[in-house]
Design a protein around this motif. Structure first.
Motif, PDB file in Angstrom:
ATOM      1  N   SER A  86     -28.251 -15.787  62.273  1.00  0.00           N
ATOM      2  CA  SER A  86     -29.455 -16.045  61.214  1.00  0.00           C
ATOM      3  C   SER A  86     -29.459 -15.909  59.827  1.00  0.00           C
ATOM      4  CB  SER A  86     -30.776 -15.249  61.877  1.00  0.00           C
ATOM      5  OG  SER A  86     -30.794 -13.867  61.610  1.00  0.00           O
ATOM      6  N   THR A 135     -35.960 -23.614  61.910  1.00  0.00           N
ATOM      7  CA  THR A 135     -36.197 -23.046  60.586  1.00  0.00           C
ATOM      8  C   THR A 135     -36.427 -24.290  59.424  1.00  0.00           C
ATOM      9  OG1 THR A 135     -34.816 -22.068  58.669  1.00  0.00           O
ATOM     10  CG2 THR A 135     -33.483 -23.237  60.057  1.00  0.00           C
ATOM     11  N   ASP A 136     -37.040 -23.919  58.579  1.00  0.00           N
ATOM     12  CA  ASP A 136     -37.238 -24.929  57.393  1.00  0.00           C
ATOM     13  C   ASP A 136     -36.068 -25.357  56.654  1.00  0.00           C
ATOM     14  OD1 ASP A 136     -36.807 -22.585  55.970  1.00  0.00           O
ATOM     15  OD2 ASP A 136     -38.797 -22.611  54.875  1.00  0.00           O
ATOM     16  N   GLU A 137     -35.112 -24.562  56.775  1.00  0.00           N
ATOM     17  CA  GLU A 137     -33.710 -24.855  55.893  1.00  0.00           C
ATOM     18  C   GLU A 137     -33.056 -25.919  56.382  1.00  0.00           C
ATOM     19  OE1 GLU A 137     -31.117 -21.524  54.962  1.00  0.00           O
ATOM     20  OE2 GLU A 137     -32.839 -20.157  55.166  1.00  0.00           O
ATOM     21  N   TYR A 161     -25.328 -21.921  58.078  1.00  0.00           N
ATOM     22  CA  TYR A 161     -26.343 -21.540  59.191  1.00  0.00           C
ATOM     23  C   TYR A 161     -27.227 -22.762  59.187  1.00  0.00           C
ATOM     24  CZ  TYR A 161     -30.842 -20.017  60.023  1.00  0.00           C
ATOM     25  OH  TYR A 161     -32.293 -19.810  60.494  1.00  0.00           O
ATOM     26  N   ASN A 190     -39.597 -18.713  55.684  1.00  0.00           N
ATOM     27  CA  ASN A 190     -39.220 -17.237  55.950  1.00  0.00           C
ATOM     28  C   ASN A 190     -40.342 -16.205  56.300  1.00  0.00           C
ATOM     29  OD1 ASN A 190     -37.631 -18.846  53.629  1.00  0.00           O
ATOM     30  ND2 ASN A 190     -36.640 -16.702  53.627  1.00  0.00           N
ATOM     31  N   LEU A 201     -33.700 -10.203  52.423  1.00  0.00           N
ATOM     32  CA  LEU A 201     -34.181  -9.882  51.009  1.00  0.00           C
ATOM     33  C   LEU A 201     -35.197  -8.841  50.924  1.00  0.00           C
ATOM     34  CD1 LEU A 201     -33.996 -10.336  47.821  1.00  0.00           C
ATOM     35  CD2 LEU A 201     -36.095 -11.654  48.062  1.00  0.00           C
ATOM     36  N   PRO A 216     -30.497  -6.028  44.393  1.00  0.00           N
ATOM     37  CA  PRO A 216     -29.583  -7.255  43.872  1.00  0.00           C
ATOM     38  C   PRO A 216     -30.589  -8.598  44.090  1.00  0.00           C
ATOM     39  CG  PRO A 216     -28.841  -6.898  46.170  1.00  0.00           C
ATOM     40  CD  PRO A 216     -30.078  -5.490  45.736  1.00  0.00           C
ATOM     41  N   ARG A 225     -39.096 -19.053  48.000  1.00  0.00           N
ATOM     42  CA  ARG A 225     -39.105 -19.296  49.496  1.00  0.00           C
ATOM     43  C   ARG A 225     -40.737 -19.138  49.947  1.00  0.00           C
ATOM     44  NH1 ARG A 225     -34.967 -20.605  48.734  1.00  0.00           N
ATOM     45  NH2 ARG A 225     -32.840 -19.959  49.636  1.00  0.00           N
ATOM     46  N   ARG A 293     -25.719 -16.753  45.278  1.00  0.00           N
ATOM     47  CA  ARG A 293     -25.252 -17.254  46.553  1.00  0.00           C
ATOM     48  C   ARG A 293     -24.538 -18.817  46.353  1.00  0.00           C
ATOM     49  NH1 ARG A 293     -29.825 -17.593  51.198  1.00  0.00           N
ATOM     50  NH2 ARG A 293     -29.197 -15.405  51.573  1.00  0.00           N
ATOM     51  N   HIS A 296     -26.862 -22.376  46.806  1.00  0.00           N
ATOM     52  CA  HIS A 296     -28.282 -21.551  46.980  1.00  0.00           C
ATOM     53  C   HIS A 296     -29.221 -22.686  47.118  1.00  0.00           C
ATOM     54  CE1 HIS A 296     -30.618 -17.688  45.705  1.00  0.00           C
ATOM     55  NE2 HIS A 296     -31.049 -18.440  46.986  1.00  0.00           N
ATOM     56  N   TYR A 353     -21.410  -7.295  48.865  1.00  0.00           N
ATOM     57  CA  TYR A 353     -21.903  -7.050  47.329  1.00  0.00           C
ATOM     58  C   TYR A 353     -20.801  -6.544  46.576  1.00  0.00           C
ATOM     59  CZ  TYR A 353     -26.458  -8.049  49.159  1.00  0.00           C
ATOM     60  OH  TYR A 353     -27.687  -8.298  49.637  1.00  0.00           O
TER      61      TYR A 353
HETATM   62  O1  DAU Z   1     -36.338 -20.261  55.513  1.00  0.00           O
HETATM   63  C1  DAU Z   1     -36.164 -19.773  56.773  1.00  0.00           C
HETATM   64  C2  DAU Z   1     -34.870 -18.863  56.786  1.00  0.00           C
HETATM   65  O2  DAU Z   1     -35.125 -17.722  56.144  1.00  0.00           O
HETATM   66  C3  DAU Z   1     -34.365 -18.476  57.884  1.00  0.00           C
HETATM   67  O3  DAU Z   1     -33.905 -19.703  58.653  1.00  0.00           O
HETATM   68  C4  DAU Z   1     -33.256 -17.707  57.968  1.00  0.00           C
HETATM   69  O4  DAU Z   1     -32.760 -17.156  59.253  1.00  0.00           O
HETATM   70  C5  DAU Z   1     -33.657 -16.338  57.259  1.00  0.00           C
HETATM   71  O5  DAU Z   1     -32.700 -15.263  56.881  1.00  0.00           O
HETATM   72  C6  DAU Z   1     -34.270 -16.765  55.850  1.00  0.00           C
HETATM   73  O6  DAU Z   1     -33.072 -17.398  55.045  1.00  0.00           O
HETATM   74  P1  DAU Z   1     -33.094 -16.946  53.592  1.00  0.00           P
HETATM   75  O7  DAU Z   1     -31.696 -16.936  52.833  1.00  0.00           O
HETATM   76  O8  DAU Z   1     -34.140 -17.615  52.634  1.00  0.00           O
HETATM   77  O9  DAU Z   1     -33.228 -15.362  53.469  1.00  0.00           O
HETATM   78  P2  DAU Z   1     -32.766 -14.004  52.762  1.00  0.00           P
HETATM   79  O10 DAU Z   1     -33.754 -12.845  53.046  1.00  0.00           O
HETATM   80  O11 DAU Z   1     -31.300 -13.694  52.904  1.00  0.00           O
HETATM   81  O12 DAU Z   1     -32.859 -14.554  51.220  1.00  0.00           O
HETATM   82  C7  DAU Z   1     -34.165 -14.861  50.504  1.00  0.00           C
HETATM   83  C8  DAU Z   1     -33.922 -14.924  49.227  1.00  0.00           C
HETATM   84  O13 DAU Z   1     -33.703 -13.950  48.466  1.00  0.00           O
HETATM   85  C9  DAU Z   1     -32.886 -16.176  48.989  1.00  0.00           C
HETATM   86  O14 DAU Z   1     -33.130 -17.260  47.944  1.00  0.00           O
HETATM   87  C10 DAU Z   1     -31.831 -15.421  48.527  1.00  0.00           C
HETATM   88  C11 DAU Z   1     -32.172 -14.268  47.883  1.00  0.00           C
HETATM   89  N1  DAU Z   1     -31.547 -12.972  47.988  1.00  0.00           N
HETATM   90  C12 DAU Z   1     -31.262 -12.376  49.075  1.00  0.00           C
HETATM   91  C13 DAU Z   1     -30.370 -11.262  49.359  1.00  0.00           C
HETATM   92  C14 DAU Z   1     -29.874 -10.843  50.778  1.00  0.00           C
HETATM   93  C15 DAU Z   1     -31.313 -12.340  46.757  1.00  0.00           C
HETATM   94  O15 DAU Z   1     -31.379 -12.513  45.658  1.00  0.00           O
HETATM   95  N2  DAU Z   1     -30.484 -11.007  47.051  1.00  0.00           N
HETATM   96  C16 DAU Z   1     -30.211 -10.644  48.168  1.00  0.00           C
HETATM   97  O16 DAU Z   1     -29.429  -9.285  48.128  1.00  0.00           O
END
Ligand code: DAU
Ligand code: NAD
Length: 361
Positions: A86, A135-137, A161, A190, A201, A216, A225, A293, A296, A353
């Motif tokens: 995921s 997922t919405d992604e 993913y 999310n 996050l 970060p 999100r 990312r 992104h 990181y």
């Molecule tokens: O939208 C649904 C999705 O949400 C699910 O399908 C995924 O399984 C789930 O992991 C989540 O994906 P995201 O990539 O949106 O979630 P994440 O928590 O990894 O990141 C949320 C946002 O924060 C994204 O724009 C990237 C950013 N981020 C993430 C991390 C880990 C940061 O800025 N810094 C970080 O260290």
């Protein structure tokens, strides 16, 4: 009617919340099939370890023989498929596991389920449901002024993913269209809440704040999100299972669009109030902008009108109430955090990181 369901991936974040609530609500027996990858954790299920309505099975959704045996033995009236790789960042580092579980694994699961379903008696065949959690992604990225994703939005996945989830959604759709398998699909935004693995996050920021590490933010932090408290997602899944129209897709979201930087600042403010830093400074001082990312996605937003109108579902929590509950849970469950952030987790954080020039492990 047999009140048994099979849940896959029920030791992970959303699956565990779903199973815990299902049993708290006394809705019937749960066969919980989980491979226990780094993201699956039996500690999420301690509350029900002595509950005879919960049967945990350590195994892979791609193992059709095992799935067939479990289906024959327990005769569930529904499958809820949470099992997946995921994390977007992990899919960028190493996509193969995502293809194996999310695409090939879902295919093998569908095959085993199709055979089981085809041999049920007429009444059971009519009542059976295969609910696929997506997922919405899969819809790709929105520009600032674009309308939110509806169920008919074009698929345009951008990460390994989301491409693997899109492929699994298409397989589910095809099994309904071709074989008549009674499927349902939910595409959710999310999630956040208890038991969320601290590579994502919100739990990462809470964990890093409390351990004095940088928080970060990828790129500018302006990516958006749409956040939904995990228990609201679980109530939507129960509602779709109960009343969703076979073959249909339901988008699930919290109407809570937030830029990442705002989410992180909110977490800092809550922690400043609940668990102030010893030096009296704000946790905001730990915010660090790091390399973005790859690929992104700029913005996700779910239009949850269909599920509201057709099934009467809407979320209970606002972002303010949900995020406060979440921070409270992490403050009260530091043992859980310490256990899941040992071993493999440290290795991932160091590797991921370090490329961004941050010492976060
Ligand atoms: O939208 C649904 C999705 O949400 C699910 O399908 C995924 O399984 C789930 O992991 C989540 O994906 P995201 O990539 O949106 O979630 P994440 O928590 O990894 O990141 C949320 C946002 O924060 C994204 O724009 C990237 C950013 N981020 C993430 C991390 C880990 C940061 O800025 N810094 C970080 O260290
Ligand atoms: P997670 O990574 O926390 O948990 C996944 C679980 O699946 C783990 O317990 C893992 O051990 C298990 N698993 C992985 N591969 C398996 C396999 N081959 N066989 C059996 N079990 C396997 O994920 P999550 O955040 O709880 O997400 C659950 C589902 O919801 C996923 O399908 C995900 O795509 C979807 N989803 C997640 C979010 C979110 O914000 N987290 C939002 C929308 C949709």
């Amino acid at each position: 009617m047999n009140k048994t369901i099979m849940v896959t991936g029920g030791a992970g974040f959303i699956g565990a919340n779903f199973v815990l609530e299902w049993l708290r609500l006394d809705l019937g027996r749960v066969i919980n099939l989980d491979k226990l990858t780094y993201a699956g954790n039996l500690e999420n299920l301690v509350e029900i370890q002595n509950n005879t309505a919960h049967i945990f099975v350590h195994g892979d959704i791609g193992d059709s023989a095992l799935v067939a045996k479990l289906l024959a033995e327990h005769q569930p009236y529904a499958i809820v498929n949470f099992a997946a790789e995921s994390h977007v960042d992990r899919s960028i580092h190493g996509p193969e596991d995502f293809i194996q579980t999310n695409v090939v694994g879902t295919f093998h699961l569908l095959e085993a389920v199709r055979t089981y379903w085809a041999n049920l008696n007429e009444e059971h065949r009519q009542n059976f449901r295969f609910l696929h959690i997506s997922t919405d992604e899969v819809y790709g990225s929105l520009a600032k002024d674009d309308v939110a994703f509806t169920e008919t939005h074009t698929y345009a996945p951008n990460s390994p993913y989301s491409a693997s989830k899109a492929a699994s959604d298409h397989l589910v759709r095809a099994y309904h269209h071709t074989y008549g398998l009674p499927t349902l699909t939910t595409n959710c935004s999310n999630n956040y809440g208890p038991h969320h693995f601290p590579e994502k996050l919100i739990p990462l920021v809470i964990h890093n704040a409390l351990t004095g590490k940088p928080l970060p933010i990828y790129g500018t932090g302006q990516q958006i999100r749409d956040w939904l408290y995990v228990e609201d997602h679980c109530s939507a899944i129960r509602r779709v299972l109960e009343a969703g129209k076979v073959g249909e897709v339901y988008n699930v979201g919290g109407w809570n669009e937030k830029p990442n930087i705002e989410v992180v600042k909110t977490l800092c403010r809550i922690l400043d109030a609940k668990k102030p830093r010893e030096d009296g400074q704000s946790y905001m001082n730990q915010i660090t902008f790091v390399e973005d990312r790859l690929g992104h996605d700029q913005r996700y937003a779910i239009d949850a009108t269909k599920i509201a109108n057709a099934l009467g579902w809407k979320p209970k929590e606002t972002f303010d109430s949900g995020i406060e509950k979440t921070v409270n849970w992490y403050l009260e469950h530091q043992d859980w955090v310490n256990n899941v952030t040992s071993g493999e987790y440290r290795h991932w954080v160091e590797k991921h990181y370090a490329e961004r020039g941050e010492e976060l492990a």
